[in-house]
Design an enzyme around this catalytic site. Structure first.
Site, short mmCIF file in Angstrom:
data_model
loop_
_atom_site.label_atom_id
_atom_site.label_comp_id
_atom_site.label_asym_id
_atom_site.label_seq_id
_atom_site.Cartn_x
_atom_site.Cartn_y
_atom_site.Cartn_z
N HIS A 45 -21.55 7.98 21.24
CA HIS A 45 -21.35 9.30 22.12
C HIS A 45 -21.31 9.05 23.64
CE1 HIS A 45 -20.98 11.97 18.77
NE2 HIS A 45 -22.20 11.92 18.29
N HIS A 88 -25.25 5.63 16.82
CA HIS A 88 -24.38 6.82 16.74
C HIS A 88 -24.55 7.41 18.06
CE1 HIS A 88 -23.27 10.65 14.43
NE2 HIS A 88 -23.82 11.00 15.67
N GLU A 89 -25.74 7.63 18.66
CA GLU A 89 -26.01 8.22 19.51
C GLU A 89 -25.45 7.65 21.02
OE1 GLU A 89 -26.40 11.37 19.61
OE2 GLU A 89 -27.50 11.38 17.64
#
Length: 265
Positions: A62, A58-59
């Protein structure tokens, strides 16, 4: 330093992440084969490790999107190595989400990578950077639910099916909650570039508390009931029943048992 000349070490996958993947793989195998003496412990480790892997990705989503949008600083910060230790707020990104899972069976990633927004031009790019994280959870949800909506569960052991159902629940809740337009969550980051300067200034002080506010609201029985009724309806549409997710959560919390979820119970 341009993206083309970034040091290879800035993008080398971290041994920490590979170790977490290894734990997920070994405990997933133990859950599938029934090798573990305590299946609940194997499920706990499998789901937790797989959940942390999804948090890292998820990170990473980003950071990778920010890199291609103009913020080349993410490499030097270690965000492209998938190492959770490199996150700006490891507590918000790893510890709290795991506690949320243990306490309430809620998948809620926290914001962790610091993007230098001044390097990025264009509102659409800013919105895409924020959306990239929860879209990763959407992808995870598709993978976890695929055996159910493809009716491909023949031969899948009971404990593994329950663990997969609970992991799917976490990914679905993570995607939905993170897309909420609440300051501090990715959903707000998607719409923030399109808001006026005055509005952004007024809500900015709430950003550090957005994650905790959402979690606190979910502890209100009425709101919790409405939210999980919607989640259960969505999962049913994907072939996952409430019994599977409930028993998956009970199996995950192996220190407490519910007779209804034991084989033959």
């Amino acid at each position: 330093m341009s993206t083309a000349t970034a040091r290879p070490s800035d993008r080398r996958i971290s041994p920490v992440f590979l170790g977490i993947v290894a734990v997920a793989a070994v405990t997933g195998w133990a859950t599938w084969t029934g090798f573990a003496e305590q299946p609940g412990l194997a499920v706990f480790l499998f789901v937790t490790a797989a959940w942390v892997v999804s948090l890292c990705l998820h990170e990473y989503a980003h950071a990778r999107t920010a890199l291609h949008s103009g913020d080349i600083s993410v490499g030097a910060k270690g965000y492209l190595t998938l190492n959770p230790v490199k996150y700006t707020h490891a507590l918000l990104s790893i510890v709290l989400p795991v506690l949320f899972v243990i306490m309430g069976g809620i998948g809620l990633p926290g914001g962790a990578v610091f993007i230098e927004r001044g390097r990025i031009r264009g509102r659409w790019r800013h919105s895409l950077i924020s959306a990239a994280g929860p879209l990763t959870n959407v992808l995870f949800a598709v993978v976890c639910t695929a055996p159910f909506w493809l009716d491909a569960l023949d031969g899948v052991p009971r404990d593994f099916r329950l663990a997969l159902a609970f992991l799917a629940l976490l990914q679905v809740t993570a995607a939905i909650l993170n897309f909420l337009p609440v300051p501090g969550l990715d959903g707000y980051g998607v719409i923030e570039p399109w808001l006026s300067y005055n509005v952004r200034r007024q809500v900015e002080p709430l950003a550090p508390f957005g994650l905790l506010i959402v979690f606190a609201l979910l502890w209100i029985p009425a709101l919790n009931g409405v939210f999980f009724d919607a989640i259960d309806a969505l999962l049913r549409g994907l072939g996952i029943g409430e019994v599977d997710t409930y028993c998956g959560f009970e199996l995950y919390r192996f220190w407490q048992t519910d007779p209804l979820c034991t084989p033959g119970g």
